[in-house]
Design a protein around this motif. Structure first.
Motif, short mmCIF file in Angstrom:
data_model
loop_
_atom_site.label_atom_id
_atom_site.label_comp_id
_atom_site.label_asym_id
_atom_site.label_seq_id
_atom_site.Cartn_x
_atom_site.Cartn_y
_atom_site.Cartn_z
N PHE B 82 0.83 -1.20 0.00
CA PHE B 82 0.00 0.00 0.00
C PHE B 82 0.87 1.25 0.00
O PHE B 82 0.66 2.17 -0.80
N PHE B 83 1.87 1.30 0.87
CA PHE B 83 2.72 2.48 0.93
C PHE B 83 3.56 2.61 -0.34
O PHE B 83 3.83 3.71 -0.80
N ALA B 84 3.97 1.46 -0.91
CA ALA B 84 4.73 1.51 -2.16
C ALA B 84 3.90 2.16 -3.25
O ALA B 84 4.38 3.01 -4.01
N GLN B 85 2.60 1.81 -3.31
CA GLN B 85 1.75 2.39 -4.34
C GLN B 85 1.42 3.85 -4.04
O GLN B 85 1.30 4.66 -4.94
N LEU B 86 1.31 4.16 -2.76
CA LEU B 86 1.07 5.56 -2.37
C LEU B 86 2.28 6.42 -2.77
O LEU B 86 2.11 7.50 -3.34
N CYS B 87 3.49 5.93 -2.50
CA CYS B 87 4.70 6.68 -2.89
C CYS B 87 4.74 6.87 -4.39
O CYS B 87 5.08 7.95 -4.88
N HIS B 88 4.39 5.82 -5.12
CA HIS B 88 4.42 5.90 -6.58
C HIS B 88 3.42 6.92 -7.09
O HIS B 88 3.72 7.73 -7.98
N ALA B 89 2.22 6.91 -6.51
CA ALA B 89 1.19 7.86 -6.92
C ALA B 89 1.62 9.29 -6.59
O ALA B 89 1.39 10.22 -7.37
N LEU B 90 2.25 9.48 -5.43
CA LEU B 90 2.73 10.81 -5.06
C LEU B 90 3.83 11.26 -6.01
O LEU B 90 3.91 12.43 -6.39
N ASP B 91 4.68 10.31 -6.41
CA ASP B 91 5.74 10.62 -7.36
C ASP B 91 5.14 11.11 -8.68
O ASP B 91 5.54 12.14 -9.22
N ARG B 92 4.14 10.37 -9.18
CA ARG B 92 3.48 10.76 -10.42
C ARG B 92 2.84 12.14 -10.32
O ARG B 92 2.96 12.97 -11.20
N ALA B 93 2.15 12.36 -9.20
CA ALA B 93 1.47 13.64 -9.01
C ALA B 93 2.48 14.78 -8.93
O ALA B 93 2.22 15.90 -9.40
N THR B 94 3.63 14.50 -8.35
CA THR B 94 4.67 15.52 -8.21
C THR B 94 5.26 15.86 -9.56
O THR B 94 5.45 17.04 -9.90
N VAL B 95 5.55 14.83 -10.36
CA VAL B 95 6.12 15.03 -11.69
C VAL B 95 5.15 15.83 -12.56
O VAL B 95 5.56 16.72 -13.31
N ARG B 96 3.85 15.52 -12.44
CA ARG B 96 2.85 16.25 -13.23
C ARG B 96 2.88 17.75 -12.93
O ARG B 96 2.51 18.56 -13.75
N ARG B 97 3.30 18.10 -11.72
CA ARG B 97 3.37 19.52 -11.36
C ARG B 97 4.81 20.03 -11.43
O ARG B 97 5.17 21.01 -10.78
N ASP B 98 5.62 19.34 -12.24
CA ASP B 98 6.99 19.80 -12.52
C ASP B 98 7.88 19.87 -11.29
O ASP B 98 8.80 20.68 -11.23
N ARG B 99 7.59 19.04 -10.32
CA ARG B 99 8.47 18.93 -9.16
C ARG B 99 8.97 17.50 -9.13
O ARG B 99 8.56 16.67 -9.94
N SER B 100 9.86 17.20 -8.21
CA SER B 100 10.18 15.79 -8.00
C SER B 100 10.13 15.45 -6.52
O SER B 100 10.13 16.34 -5.66
N LEU B 101 10.03 14.16 -6.26
CA LEU B 101 9.77 13.68 -4.90
C LEU B 101 11.00 12.94 -4.38
O LEU B 101 11.60 12.13 -5.09
N LEU B 102 11.38 13.23 -3.15
CA LEU B 102 12.47 12.52 -2.48
C LEU B 102 11.88 11.78 -1.30
O LEU B 102 11.25 12.38 -0.44
N ILE B 103 12.10 10.46 -1.27
CA ILE B 103 11.45 9.63 -0.26
C ILE B 103 12.44 9.16 0.79
O ILE B 103 13.53 8.70 0.45
N ALA B 104 12.07 9.28 2.07
CA ALA B 104 12.88 8.72 3.16
C ALA B 104 12.00 7.79 3.98
O ALA B 104 10.81 8.05 4.16
N ASN B 105 12.58 6.71 4.46
CA ASN B 105 11.85 5.75 5.30
C ASN B 105 11.98 6.12 6.76
O ASN B 105 13.07 6.39 7.23
N ASP B 249 -4.90 -5.54 2.51
CA ASP B 249 -4.66 -6.59 1.51
C ASP B 249 -3.49 -7.48 1.93
O ASP B 249 -3.50 -8.68 1.71
N GLN B 250 -2.47 -6.86 2.53
CA GLN B 250 -1.29 -7.62 2.91
C GLN B 250 -1.66 -8.67 3.98
O GLN B 250 -1.25 -9.83 3.89
N ILE B 251 -2.46 -8.27 4.95
CA ILE B 251 -2.97 -9.22 5.94
C ILE B 251 -3.77 -10.32 5.23
O ILE B 251 -3.62 -11.50 5.52
#
Lengths: 354, 354
Positions: B82-105, B249-251
């Protein structure tokens, strides 16, 4: 009260002084106990934390803004469970060496990857890890950077840049040899069409050495859907194979769903062995026999090279390990769910009220 | 040849001039075609790319080092699908607005999260997204930052900080109501023990409103292993329920593996409905009926708030959608694999040679 000098670390005592409480009370607020704190006092302490910029981890290294304490990472698609686990292992390895990891997605758009390499390098990072196959242009770009770069999940070590990967050919061969030991003669391949990906070659090596003909060969994308379509195609094929080598766990998960959908039993009608050894491979039905990549060891090596600055040019190859579960036809008792997990996730805290 | 002034963007013409070839030849090298280029010429072009620091994306924004074009993200565990897909969706949304996303755990160690908030903020980012439940100290820290912060995957909107989440209670209730419509009377809950996680409450709401008793309640961690242990416990229980609501879903994936292991048929012996709507939920066996979170829409909203600076204090709640597949007992024809995927992955390029 005068402001603290910028270069001194804010301590718990500073927070206590600012908010007019004892350091013990500050601790109670920060740790949510063990003793209760009156709401207004609590608010005053949190206000002091805010104003002073206090960081509660006393053991933390002094914050050196803009120094080399961060390592950047560029990854193709972190939704893919293998890459997700690789990122996590790299994060752990980075934290162990008192650094932290910043991850950016490249999403297989190579122009964007070139942008991200520059963007990350401009963030004053101490090193860069790239989990992607580089174009010549990207290769040229990273060679022009003045920070160390390590490539991971690599097939070849064509350039001077340090690269880390497994022996894909030998790993795939061991998987297919295991299927041959089960007595299967007709063994299919489902995986990448990329020539540099040597898993198809490992599959054909094993069959040739055993004097067996090459089974069906399906080139599918590394995704659940790719495995699912390949599985439907195999199930409906006039020449249905007795066993399949799937080039990734994700492909195998899709493949299993399609075989179930087609009413086939795994491994009785068709056996499956896959590649990667991700966590989810232990929780499919049946559990997947898979060629495990030593994700943690590769992550450690990548971070070690970056942090020590002692770089190993060219490809460093790690061996794989066949994790035997049930999808190949081996008995349940041999191993079962959870067997051979490269990294077992936490199972604590199961709390039943049946 | 003199160096280019630092503030001018390096063009393809510069690369051509430096390497003594035409701009067409530069293009052939950069694009690997359509015409072949002699190895030595190719090397010369790549050398020019390196020396000049050429970035091939002509349309790319001018690189503004240290400006607000990067958004930071802190996530609990990006291995969780779930978090992997959330990060991916945030990345896409960020790119669409001409920014980029840096992820830390952050990995659920709250002191480390406090460190990372400071570390990321020191990287001159334009905004910060946090997918974690914050402690009071972390809350105080983010309120002291001078960059906008949006919390995502949140249960409550206790503070002024904008927070985004789904209606966990209503979503869980809709899942359990669907199980009740199937005629099941004894319905278990497997999920978090956290009181602020309202999924357990949604489960009990549905049962109470239908006049049914509460079924078994198992508190398990959000992991495959947590679901697996819960599944074994349910299978062996004297009071085995007819259906289960799994809080992720993971459970549910772990739960399905345990039920298969115990020789139970899903949905015939025991039906399952889960929560999240991740990609993998479509490729389990049987495919999972699940409460889908609108991951892309939530990601868009988070990035919109950060980029526009028009922040919505408190919790913004998104509705969920029940994606009906087969684990609940519905017929295969209704939907099947791939139905209701929030984001379908690429299925192109399947290349068969049977």
């Amino acid at each position: 009260m005068s402001e603290l000098p910028k270069n001194r670390k804010v301590t718990r005592a500073d927070v206590a002084r600012y908010s007019g409480v004892s350091t013990a009370v500050v601790s109670y607020v920060l740790n949510n106990g063990p003793k209760p704190v009156a709401p207004l006092t609590r608010e005053r302490v949190l206000e002091a934390v805010r104003v002073l910029g206090y960081r509660p981890n006393a053991a933390a290294r002094a914050l050196s803004t803009g120094s080399a304490d961060m390592i950047g990472m560029i990854v193709v698609d972190s939704r893919n469970p293998f890459f997700a686990q690789l990122c996590h292992a790299l994060d752990r390895a980075t934290v162990r060496r008192d650094r932290s990891l910043l991850i950016a997605n490249s999403d297989r758009e190579h122009v964007a990857a070139a942008d991200q390499i520059h963007d990350l390098a401009a963030r004053q990072i101490g090193g860069l890890i790239i989990a992607d196959v580089l174009t010549a242009v990207e290769q040229a770009i990273i060679e022009s950077l003045d920070i160390p770069v390590v490539l991971i999940n690599q097939y070849t070590g064509a350039s001077k840049t340090p690269a880390i990967g497994v022996d894909f050919r030998a790993g795939a061969k061991s998987a297919v040899e295991h299927l041959i030991e089960h007595g299967y003669r007709d063994i299919a391949f489902v995986g990448s069409a990329l020539a540099i990906d040597r898993r198809e070659r490992g599959w054909s090596d094993a069959l040739s050495e055993a004097g067996l003909p090459l089974g069906p060969r399906l080139h599918a994308p590394f995704s659940y859907a790719g495995g699912y379509e390949a599985g439907l195609a195999l199930a409906e094929s006039e020449r249905r194979p007795r066993a399949v080598f799937a080039a990734s766990d994700q492909i195998a998960v899709g493949l299993l769903a399609a075989l179930h959908r087609a009413g086939l039993r795994v491994p009785d009608d068709i056996a499956v062995v896959s590649f990667d050894g991700t966590m989810e491979s232990a929780y499919t039905w049946p559990p997947l026999t898979t060629v495990a990549q030593p994700i943690a060891a590769m992550a450690d090596e990548a971070i070690r090279q970056l942090v020590t600055g002692v770089l190993t040019p060219g490809l460093t190859t790690f061996p794989t390990e066949l994790v035997v579960r049930e999808s190949c036809g081996c008995a349940a008792g041999v191993s079962g769910v959870g067997a051979g997990l490269v990294e077992v996730d936490s199972t604590s805290h199961l709390d039943l009220s049946l």
